[in-house]
Design an enzyme around this catalytic site. Structure first.
Site, PDB file in Angstrom:
ATOM      1  N   LEU A   1      -2.205 -16.344  -0.929  1.00 50.90           N
ATOM      2  CA  LEU A   1      -3.321 -15.568  -1.493  1.00 50.90           C
ATOM      3  C   LEU A   1      -4.635 -15.835  -0.774  1.00 50.90           C
ATOM      4  CD1 LEU A   1      -2.451 -16.041  -5.286  1.00 50.90           C
ATOM      5  CD2 LEU A   1      -1.721 -14.221  -3.733  1.00 50.90           C
TER       6      LEU A   1
ATOM      7  N   HIS B   1      -6.621 -10.701  -2.293  1.00 46.62           N
ATOM      8  CA  HIS B   1      -5.844 -10.813  -3.539  1.00 46.62           C
ATOM      9  C   HIS B   1      -6.762 -11.195  -4.701  1.00 46.62           C
ATOM     10  CE1 HIS B   1      -2.734 -11.985  -0.393  1.00 46.62           C
ATOM     11  NE2 HIS B   1      -2.139 -10.984  -0.993  1.00 46.62           N
TER      12      HIS B   1
ATOM     13  N   ASP C   1      -3.734  -1.538   2.047  1.00 43.61           N
ATOM     14  CA  ASP C   1      -2.422  -0.918   2.252  1.00 43.61           C
ATOM     15  C   ASP C   1      -2.483   0.483   1.641  1.00 43.61           C
ATOM     16  OD1 ASP C   1      -0.683  -3.355   3.233  1.00 43.61           O
ATOM     17  OD2 ASP C   1      -1.988  -4.079   1.650  1.00 43.61           O
TER      18      ASP C   1
ATOM     19  N   VAL D   1     -11.167  -6.073   1.314  1.00 41.11           N
ATOM     20  CA  VAL D   1     -12.018  -7.259   1.484  1.00 41.11           C
ATOM     21  C   VAL D   1     -11.892  -7.709   2.942  1.00 41.11           C
ATOM     22  CG1 VAL D   1     -12.429  -9.642   0.772  1.00 41.11           C
ATOM     23  CG2 VAL D   1     -11.713  -7.932  -0.919  1.00 41.11           C
TER      24      VAL D   1
HETATM   25  P1  AMP Z   1       0.485  -8.608  -0.131  1.00 40.39           P
HETATM   26  O1  AMP Z   1       0.539  -9.990  -0.672  1.00 40.39           O
HETATM   27  O2  AMP Z   1       0.101  -8.529   1.309  1.00 40.39           O
HETATM   28  O3  AMP Z   1       1.719  -7.815  -0.475  1.00 40.39           O
HETATM   29  O4  AMP Z   1      -0.707  -7.891  -0.884  1.00 40.39           O
HETATM   30  C1  AMP Z   1      -0.750  -7.843  -2.287  1.00 40.39           C
HETATM   31  C2  AMP Z   1      -1.845  -6.905  -2.692  1.00 40.39           C
HETATM   32  O5  AMP Z   1      -3.087  -7.359  -2.166  1.00 40.39           O
HETATM   33  C3  AMP Z   1      -1.647  -5.482  -2.164  1.00 40.39           C
HETATM   34  O6  AMP Z   1      -2.000  -4.554  -3.171  1.00 40.39           O
HETATM   35  C4  AMP Z   1      -2.585  -5.430  -0.993  1.00 40.39           C
HETATM   36  O7  AMP Z   1      -3.046  -4.124  -0.692  1.00 40.39           O
HETATM   37  C5  AMP Z   1      -3.723  -6.293  -1.497  1.00 40.39           C
HETATM   38  N1  AMP Z   1      -4.514  -6.789  -0.375  1.00 40.39           N
HETATM   39  C6  AMP Z   1      -4.098  -7.484   0.702  1.00 40.39           C
HETATM   40  N2  AMP Z   1      -5.110  -7.715   1.566  1.00 40.39           N
HETATM   41  C7  AMP Z   1      -6.201  -7.128   1.024  1.00 40.39           C
HETATM   42  C8  AMP Z   1      -7.573  -7.017   1.430  1.00 40.39           C
HETATM   43  N3  AMP Z   1      -8.011  -7.526   2.558  1.00 40.39           N
HETATM   44  N4  AMP Z   1      -8.411  -6.351   0.617  1.00 40.39           N
HETATM   45  C9  AMP Z   1      -7.979  -5.802  -0.555  1.00 40.39           C
HETATM   46  N5  AMP Z   1      -6.710  -5.885  -0.992  1.00 40.39           N
HETATM   47  C10 AMP Z   1      -5.828  -6.542  -0.220  1.00 40.39           C
END
Ligand code: AMP
Length: 286
Positions: free
Chosen positions: A33, A37, A150, A176
């Site tokens: 995280l 996140h 995403d 972010v």
């Molecule tokens: P992941 O752990 O990569 O599957 O991401 C989990 C959630 O966090 C997903 O909804 C991603 O789109 C979101 N997420 C990942 N990186 C970012 C970021 N830099 N800014 C905003 N949301 C993010």
């Protein structure tokens, strides 16, 4: 904060809150995280009485040559972050719980995956849609939060809840970024010191596109080509796609619309990086 590995216990936990008329916001993650996140979690805390976070590196969304085994993991640190933010529960199922022997039912959308990341990762969104459907069934939240980072995933989940009649409000959270503009990502951990400035070219090529649109350019191909040139100024970058498309259907557009999505994906060495931004026609943005 409860750490729950069992599916039945997770379901009971949610049922118990729902019986007391308490609302649940859900943030599905693959762990490791970071501030991206955390932004989702904070938003979830604002929206609902209780926050549930899941940590599950979903094998179904990785292709055979992708980085499932090396995807970064740090469960103890992750739990600490969730605790600090005030999550009510963190759901940490095992792969064999989510995909037991004999598993054969997948959720696949017909059109939205035929664009952007879906082209080079053909099984990816089937894996995402399947695991999110299962997590929604298990956690049964009122709200679920996904990052705009995403973008295609968020579009797919919005469609999925409509198509499958989930009574869940989907909330998109802005990207972010690091102070210099690089979108935060669990995979950034793998960037070497040499690669780190090159990763910023994703952000730069989108900023250049924004400027072209601001200066009156409306030809999507010209803007995409200019962005590709910026990316290719780094010999270590392989461009997967640079696409200006409709923000709802993700169909490519030839001319900049009132609101268009610019989405970019590259490989920097073995690391896949994505970024995106909405481009607005200048006079409609005020
Ligand atoms: P992941 O752990 O990569 O599957 O991401 C989990 C959630 O966090 C997903 O909804 C991603 O789109 C979101 N997420 C990942 N990186 C970012 C970021 N830099 N800014 C905003 N949301 C993010």
């Amino acid at each position: 904060m409860k750490v729950i590995a069992s599916i039945s216990e997770m379901t009971r936990f949610s049922e118990n809150l729902r019986r007391q008329d308490q609302t649940i916001a859900f943030v599905p993650t693959m762990g490791y995280l970071h501030e991206g996140h955390v932004a989702l979690m904070r938003e979830g805390k604002k929206k609902a009485d209780h926050l549930v976070v899941s940590i599950f590196v979903n094998p179904a969304q990785f292709g055979p040559s992708e980085d499932f085994s090396t995807y970064p993991r740090a469960v103890e640190q992750d739990l600490e972050k969730c605790r600090t933010i005030g999550a009510a529960a963190v759901f940490t199922p095992g792969s064999a719980d989510i995909y037991p022997p004999g598993f054969q039912t997948y959720v696949a959308l017909e059109k939205l995956p035929l664009h952007l990341c879906g082209l080079s990762r053909p099984q990816f969104f089937r894996g995402v849609a399947t695991v999110v459907t299962k997590l929604f069934n298990i956690v049964n939240p009122h709200f679920a939060l996904f990052g705009e980072k995403d973008y295609q995933q968020l579009a797919i989940i919005r469609q999925l809840v409509i198509d499958l009649n989930f009574d869940i409000e989907i909330i998109g959270v802005p990207i972010v970024r690091e102070p210099d503009g690089l979108a935060k990502s669990s995979r950034n951990k793998y960037l070497t010191q040499k690669q780190r400035p090159h990763a910023l070219l994703l952000h730069h090529c989108i900023q250049a596109a924004e400027k072209m649109v601001k200066d009156g350019e409306t030809d999507a191909r010209k803007i995409e080509d200019a962005a590709i040139q910026i990316l290719l100024s780094c010999p270590d970058i392989t461009v997967d796609y640079v696409s200006i498309c409709d923000p709802v259907t993700l169909d490519g557009v030839t001319g900049i619309q009132e609101k268009s999505l610019m989405a970019v994906a590259v490989w920097l060495g073995k690391i896949r990086l994505i970024d995106n931004q909405i481009l607005f026609l200048p006079n409609k943005n005020v």
